[in-house]
Design an enzyme around this catalytic site. Structure first.
Site, PDB file in Angstrom:
ATOM      1  N   SER A 127       0.579   0.580 -15.460  1.00  0.00           N
ATOM      2  CA  SER A 127      -0.244   1.792 -15.552  1.00  0.00           C
ATOM      3  C   SER A 127      -1.197   1.880 -14.372  1.00  0.00           C
ATOM      4  O   SER A 127      -1.742   0.874 -13.934  1.00  0.00           O
ATOM      5  CB  SER A 127      -1.062   1.782 -16.853  1.00  0.00           C
ATOM      6  OG  SER A 127      -1.870   0.609 -16.926  1.00  0.00           O
ATOM      7  N   LYS A 180       2.391 -10.929 -12.151  1.00  0.00           N
ATOM      8  CA  LYS A 180       2.974  -9.843 -11.349  1.00  0.00           C
ATOM      9  C   LYS A 180       2.056  -9.493 -10.181  1.00  0.00           C
ATOM     10  O   LYS A 180       2.523  -9.011  -9.136  1.00  0.00           O
ATOM     11  CB  LYS A 180       3.274  -8.620 -12.222  1.00  0.00           C
ATOM     12  CG  LYS A 180       2.077  -7.987 -12.919  1.00  0.00           C
ATOM     13  CD  LYS A 180       1.344  -6.977 -12.075  1.00  0.00           C
ATOM     14  CE  LYS A 180       0.094  -6.481 -12.760  1.00  0.00           C
ATOM     15  NZ  LYS A 180      -0.645  -5.504 -11.918  1.00  0.00           N
ATOM     16  N   ARG A 244      -3.727  -2.250  -5.928  1.00  0.00           N
ATOM     17  CA  ARG A 244      -4.668  -2.949  -5.045  1.00  0.00           C
ATOM     18  C   ARG A 244      -4.058  -4.234  -4.506  1.00  0.00           C
ATOM     19  O   ARG A 244      -4.230  -4.575  -3.339  1.00  0.00           O
ATOM     20  CB  ARG A 244      -5.964  -3.258  -5.799  1.00  0.00           C
ATOM     21  CG  ARG A 244      -6.752  -2.029  -6.223  1.00  0.00           C
ATOM     22  CD  ARG A 244      -8.086  -2.425  -6.835  1.00  0.00           C
ATOM     23  NE  ARG A 244      -7.903  -3.260  -8.022  1.00  0.00           N
ATOM     24  CZ  ARG A 244      -7.847  -2.810  -9.257  1.00  0.00           C
ATOM     25  NH1 ARG A 244      -7.950  -1.518  -9.487  1.00  0.00           N
ATOM     26  NH2 ARG A 244      -7.695  -3.632 -10.291  1.00  0.00           N
TER      27      ARG A 244
END
Length: 312
Positions: A127, A180, A244
């Site tokens: 998300s 991840k 990011r």
């Protein structure tokens, strides 16, 4: 009623989505609460997304009185927040991703260690804050060891466009979200260095295998890593500049200095994972060396490409 602590982009987006979905939401901000309440938007972190009427912003932790508290505080700052959180009961769900560097704990385990008497869990998955705030369809994993409670939380926190899938594997869900980020840094470095999309695809596949090894070693269920909180989040963060961690790796790969103001949880996670040499984690080890300035992209790529050939 639902409370959310942390008015960064993700916490704000969740507050907007849940309030739009019909809940009364209180959003706690460390700074600037009065300005956000008056302006009816978070201009600093999520500009252009108006607050629904059912969303109230506060700077006072004592205003968080709901039986559900979502904590959207970065993992490395979470213990400081918890030290100031008044004693409470009910359910506290972490919305952070990563491993706490000082303790080696996951966010929900850190919450459990600081806040006695609460039930902990995690809300995680693929998300981006802007997508959630815009009302775009999004699916997340709700992890709660008590499946009956998880079903209740799933019902209360889902909206017509925010779909939650539940699991009792809290360890696996949180590890997927943490690991991840490490692979996303590596994927960004591959693209920043101009190594190409084929190399990125290979890196993602081998990174997913590494994620599963680490998760199994720590007691997670393999199917959890194949779901939203693992594979789903991996795909999102390794392929979009909205991530990011991906942008951080991209800057490193291009020989640029990353934005020091960005929250990049993958660096601390890579350091923690690579500190356990008994487990084969070449990508995490490479990311730890690269982000720590101990190796260049050329160094880590040569190391990875010169590993012995093996069966998949």
């Amino acid at each position: 009623m639902i409370d959310i602590a942390g008015a960064g982009a993700f916490g704000t987006a969740l507050a907007i989505a849940l309030a739009r979905g019909g809940a009364e939401v209180t959003l706690w901000a460390r700074a600037g609460a009065e300005g956000m309440q008056d302006a009816r938007e978070n201009a600093k972190r999520l500009a252009g997304h108006r607050f629904p009427d059912a969303l109230r912003v506060t700077g006072d932790l004592s205003d968080l009185t709901s039986d559900i508290l979502l904590v959207a505080i970065p993992t490395q700052k979470l213990d400081g927040f918890l030290d100031g959180l008044p004693a409470r009961s009910g359910t506290v769900l972490s919305c952070a991703k990563g491993i706490h560097k000082a303790t080696g704990l996951s966010p929900s385990a850190l919450i459990a260690a600081h806040a006695e008497g609460v039930t902990t869990g995690a809300l995680t998955g693929p998300s981006f804050a802007a997508d959630i705030a815009a009302g775009l369809p999004t699916a997340l994993t709700l992890a709660c060891a008590d499946d009956a409670l998880g079903a209740q939380l799933q019902d209360r926190l889902s909206t017509p466009v925010l779909r939650l899938y539940r699991t009792t594997d809290v360890v696996g869900a949180e590890l997927g979200g943490a690991l991840k980020n490490v692979i996303a840094i590596a994927a960004g470095a591959v693209m920043g260095a101009g190594l190409g999309e084929s190399a990125r695809a290979a890196l993602m596949a081998r990174g997913f295998a590494e994620m599963r090894r680490v998760a199994r070693d720590r007691g997670a269920r393999d199917e959890t890593l194949a779901g939203l909180s693992g594979f789903g989040d991996l795909v999102l963060t390794c392929t979009s500049e909205k991530s990011r961690n991906y942008r951080f790796g991209q800057a490193l790969g291009a020989g640029k200095t990353p934005d020091a103001a960005m929250t990049v949880e993958g660096t601390a996670t890579a350091q923690e994972i690579s500190a356990h040499p008994d487990l084969d984690t070449p990508i995490a080890t490479a990311v730890a060396a690269l982000s720590g300035g101990q190796a260049s992209v050329q160094d880590v790529m040569a190391e990875l490409l010169n590993r012995p050939l093996k069966q998949e």
